[in-house]
Design a protein around this motif. Structure first.
Motif, PDB file in Angstrom:
ATOM      1  N   ARG A  82      32.341  -7.015 -67.070  1.00 27.92           N
ATOM      2  CA  ARG A  82      32.172  -7.278 -65.632  1.00 27.92           C
ATOM      3  C   ARG A  82      30.514  -7.453 -65.246  1.00 27.92           C
ATOM      4  NH1 ARG A  82      35.800  -5.805 -61.595  1.00 27.92           N
ATOM      5  NH2 ARG A  82      37.274  -4.849 -63.257  1.00 27.92           N
ATOM      6  N   GLU A  83      29.844  -6.731 -66.362  1.00 29.83           N
ATOM      7  CA  GLU A  83      28.422  -6.758 -65.872  1.00 29.83           C
ATOM      8  C   GLU A  83      27.927  -8.238 -65.977  1.00 29.83           C
ATOM      9  OE1 GLU A  83      24.244  -5.321 -68.084  1.00 29.83           O
ATOM     10  OE2 GLU A  83      26.449  -4.412 -68.842  1.00 29.83           O
ATOM     11  N   HIS A  84      28.197  -8.791 -66.962  1.00 32.82           N
ATOM     12  CA  HIS A  84      28.056 -10.279 -67.153  1.00 32.82           C
ATOM     13  C   HIS A  84      28.842 -11.431 -66.432  1.00 32.82           C
ATOM     14  CE1 HIS A  84      25.839  -8.066 -70.437  1.00 32.82           C
ATOM     15  NE2 HIS A  84      25.041  -9.121 -70.276  1.00 32.82           N
ATOM     16  N   GLY A  85      29.853 -10.906 -66.070  1.00 39.70           N
ATOM     17  CA  GLY A  85      30.656 -11.628 -65.325  1.00 39.70           C
ATOM     18  C   GLY A  85      31.412 -12.721 -66.172  1.00 39.70           C
ATOM     19  N   VAL A  86      31.888 -12.304 -67.457  1.00 38.29           N
ATOM     20  CA  VAL A  86      32.577 -13.304 -68.519  1.00 38.29           C
ATOM     21  C   VAL A  86      33.998 -12.651 -69.042  1.00 38.29           C
ATOM     22  CG1 VAL A  86      30.620 -14.517 -69.167  1.00 38.29           C
ATOM     23  CG2 VAL A  86      31.068 -12.560 -70.197  1.00 38.29           C
TER      24      VAL A  86
END
Length: 373
Positions: free
Chosen positions: A240-244
């Motif tokens: 979730r932090e990097h959206g991947v």
């Protein structure tokens, strides 16, 4: 005796196919062909090969010359089948059971492929082809067979090349019996999605549909993943932090599937769907959704039939996902981070945006929001 046939390639350039055949008592003993950019080069090659064959007496066909096309297809699938998707391999296995595959590879001529197309067109309609076999399917037949023959030419040393199919393709395209597949632009309407949303959620919540198609539908719309890729998303692969997120086992690729894991960007709307899936199916390990891709396709078709929705395929949700992102203003590189297409030429088939943007039914409007199992 040598012959030269002029033909145009896909770029409109004229190429000259030179062929040398050695016949004895009406039986072909050897056949070789090669394509050149100039007629003079083709004539020189024929002269040189005929001289070499006469001097050496090497006119016998190589070992394996009795190989049927059916056996050749099996050799090809055993050697390289793992590099391609299920659809192509299934099509080749089906071709291996058709009359053309009974012929020896070395005896194939363009007429055989033309007759194959006419035979296919004359077959009774089937469930998979209710309107008969179309020009795009027939075109795929010949593309796949051309690949097999090219492989056998080099791997088995058989004196026959892909031009034997190409000549038939030219004639069949001119007669409009085969053609490339047209670009599909079908997207679900807001009303269709609204009805599917209500129907699939009710069926899942009541326990009458074990496959969580409501979750699958929205994950497809918000991620753009194919149905078999949706079945290979590990729970531990969502960052979730990097959206991947991670797709295990790679993705479909025209150049051959690469089995290594890949990462894709998940649009903001997709995280809401993932959160709902994790709430409805708790757990930290395993796959995000424990589904069978074939069951997904079957349940989708059944739902569309029950709702009277015509000609809407599950794969059309990939078109919907990428078209929505295009409407939202994402650039081509940003779209490619989501879809994982390597080129715009491949991606643009999936981005279908009308001049006037119509109504969109969003996940935030779903009847299932706020309702848990």
């Amino acid at each position: 005796m040598g012959t030269i046939v002029a033909r145009k390639n896909a770029k409109g350039e004229t190429r000259y196919r030179a062929q040398v055949r050695v016949m004895r008592a009406g039986e072909r003993m050897r056949a070789e062909s090669k394509t050149f950019s100039r007629r003079s080069l083709a004539k020189e090659w024929i002269r040189r090969r005929e001289t070499e064959l006469e001097a050496t007496g090497d006119v016998e066909l190589p070992g394996g010359a009795d190989m049927s096309l059916r056996d050749g297809i099996r050799v090809y699938l055993e050697a390289v089948g793992d590099n391609f998707g299920r659809s192509k391999n299934a099509a080749l296995r089906a071709l291996a059971d058709m009359p053309i595959s009974e012929k020896r590879v070395v005896d194939l001529v363009p007429r055989d492929f033309i007759e194959h197309v006419h035979w296919r067109r004359a077959q009774p309609v089937t469930r998979s082809h209710p309107g008969g076999v179309g020009p795009a399917t027939l075109n795929s037949d010949l593309i796949f067979l051309r690949l097999v023959i090219r492989y056998l030419q080099h791997s088995e040393g058989l004196p026959v090349g892909p031009s034997v199919v190409s000549d038939a393709v030219d004639a069949l395209r001119a007669a409009r019996l085969i053609s490339k597949s047209s670009q599909r632009e079908r997207r679900p309407t807001a009303d269709e999605l609204r009805r599917l949303d209500a129907y699939l959620f009710e069926r899942w919540q009541s326990g009458r549909m074990r496959v969580p198609m409501w979750h699958v539908m929205w994950l497809a719309i918000c991620s753009g993943r194919r149905q078999e890729e949706l079945a290979r998303l590990p729970r531990g692969g969502f960052d979730r932090e990097h959206g991947v997120y991670l797709v295990e086992g790679g993705i479909k690729n025209p150049a051959g599937r690469v089995s290594s894991d890949v990462e894709a960007v998940l649009p903001e709307s997709g995280w809401a769907v993932v959160d709902r899936i994790l709430a409805d199916f708790p757990g930290r390990d395993g796959l995000l959704l424990d589904i069978n891709p074939k069951s997904v396709g079957t349940r989708w078709n059944n739902a569309c039939r029950m709702l009277g929705i015509v000609d809407l395929r599950f794969h059309d949700l990939r078109h919907e996902a990428l078209s929505r992102l295009g409407e939202d203003g994402l650039t081509v590189p940003q779209l490619q981070q989501v879809s994982l297409h390597h080129s715009w030429d491949s991606l643009r088939r999936y981005v279908n945006m009308p001049a006037r943007r119509g109504e969109r039914f969003e996940f935030s409007e779903s009847v299932g929001l706020g309702v848990k199992e």
